[in-house]
Motif scaffolding. Structure first.
Motif, PDB file in Angstrom:
ATOM      1  N   LEU A 108       0.831  -1.208   0.000  1.00  0.00           N
ATOM      2  CA  LEU A 108       0.000   0.000   0.000  1.00  0.00           C
ATOM      3  C   LEU A 108       0.862   1.254   0.000  1.00  0.00           C
ATOM      4  N   GLU A 109       1.923   1.227   0.798  1.00  0.00           N
ATOM      5  CA  GLU A 109       2.786   2.410   0.868  1.00  0.00           C
ATOM      6  C   GLU A 109       3.441   2.663  -0.488  1.00  0.00           C
ATOM      7  N   ARG A 110       3.878   1.594  -1.124  1.00  0.00           N
ATOM      8  CA  ARG A 110       4.543   1.734  -2.429  1.00  0.00           C
ATOM      9  C   ARG A 110       3.564   2.268  -3.483  1.00  0.00           C
ATOM     10  N   GLN A 111       2.386   1.654  -3.552  1.00  0.00           N
ATOM     11  CA  GLN A 111       1.418   2.054  -4.578  1.00  0.00           C
ATOM     12  C   GLN A 111       0.900   3.471  -4.349  1.00  0.00           C
ATOM     13  N   TRP A 112       0.525   3.740  -3.103  1.00  0.00           N
ATOM     14  CA  TRP A 112      -0.055   5.054  -2.827  1.00  0.00           C
ATOM     15  C   TRP A 112       0.976   6.166  -2.964  1.00  0.00           C
ATOM     16  N   SER A 113       2.210   5.926  -2.522  1.00  0.00           N
ATOM     17  CA  SER A 113       3.192   7.017  -2.641  1.00  0.00           C
ATOM     18  C   SER A 113       3.563   7.247  -4.100  1.00  0.00           C
ATOM     19  N   ALA A 114       3.429   6.225  -4.935  1.00  0.00           N
ATOM     20  CA  ALA A 114       3.706   6.420  -6.362  1.00  0.00           C
ATOM     21  C   ALA A 114       2.544   7.126  -7.051  1.00  0.00           C
TER      22      ALA A 114
END
Ligand SMILES: [Zn+2]
Length: 217
Positions: A103-109
């Protein structure tokens, strides 16, 4: 777990499957109790399906602030509360075992500054300038390490961690060698430094942040 929709013809199928989606059981927190349901997160937004009319869909643009904690997700909507709490926007909190790193990877991207990563996420083990600090909270402070890595600034602390993309940082400031303030859209973070920061190190940090935000060449 990626959820692939039924392939519509051979050519489309790979594109459909490359989109990401996550589905996991969560508890929707009520004032006193909770209800159990399923949270579905994909590239277009967040959806909760629970009992008794507790079912909502938020496209990302309808979310005022989305905060990812290690064990919960908080959605601050643009919707006003009923008039007994005039002017307060409605917030929804979901707790459970979350796929934090993904989630952190997808949302921050994907998301803009309305996304708050209150986790260390993929940032753990990042290298860069590390400063042992105490964050001055309203009631109680937290202690941890502030890391200025190549792609993010991370405040690593057991509770209330943060991972800021450089574009999340509006500016930094320092009133003394033992003090550093990071200003984001979410709030101002005041840190007490356990080791003095030299003027040249501070200037270097300031310069890096300005450069990474494209404000200076
Ligand atoms: Zn509920």
């Amino acid at each position: 777990m990626a959820i692939c929709k039924a392939a519509i013809g051979l050519i489309l199928s790979s594109a459909v499957c490359s989109l990401w989606a996550q589905q996991f059981p969560v508890h929707h927190q009520h004032l006193r109790k909770f209800c159990a349901g399923t949270l579905t997160v994909d590239e277009s937004g967040i959806r909760f399906s629970g009992p008794k009319g507790h079912a909502w869909t938020w496209p990302y643009m309808e979310i005022q602030q989305l905060t990812l904690y290690a064990g919960s997700i908080r959605i601050l909507s643009y919707k006003d509360r009923s008039n007994w709490k005039l002017g307060k926007d409605v917030a929804y909190t979901f707790t459970g075992k979350l796929p934090i790193e993904l989630l952190e990877r997808q949302w921050s991207a994907q998301l803009d500054q309305r996304f708050v990563a209150a986790v260390v996420g993929q940032a753990s083990g990042r290298s860069g300038l590390k400063l042992p600090v105490k964050q001055l909270g309203l009631i109680k402070g937290t202690q941890g390490t502030l890391t200025f890595a190549a792609d993010a600034v991370v405040y690593d602390t057991p509770r209330d961690a943060r991972t800021w993309r450089y574009r999340d940082i509006q500016f930094i400031s320092s009133a003394s060698p033992f003090q550093l303030t990071i200003t984001t859209l979410e709030q101002q973070f005041h840190f007490q430094l356990k080791q003095a920061i030299t003027e040249s190190t501070y200037n270097q940090l300031w310069l890096e942040i300005e450069k990474k935000n494209g404000r200076i060449q």
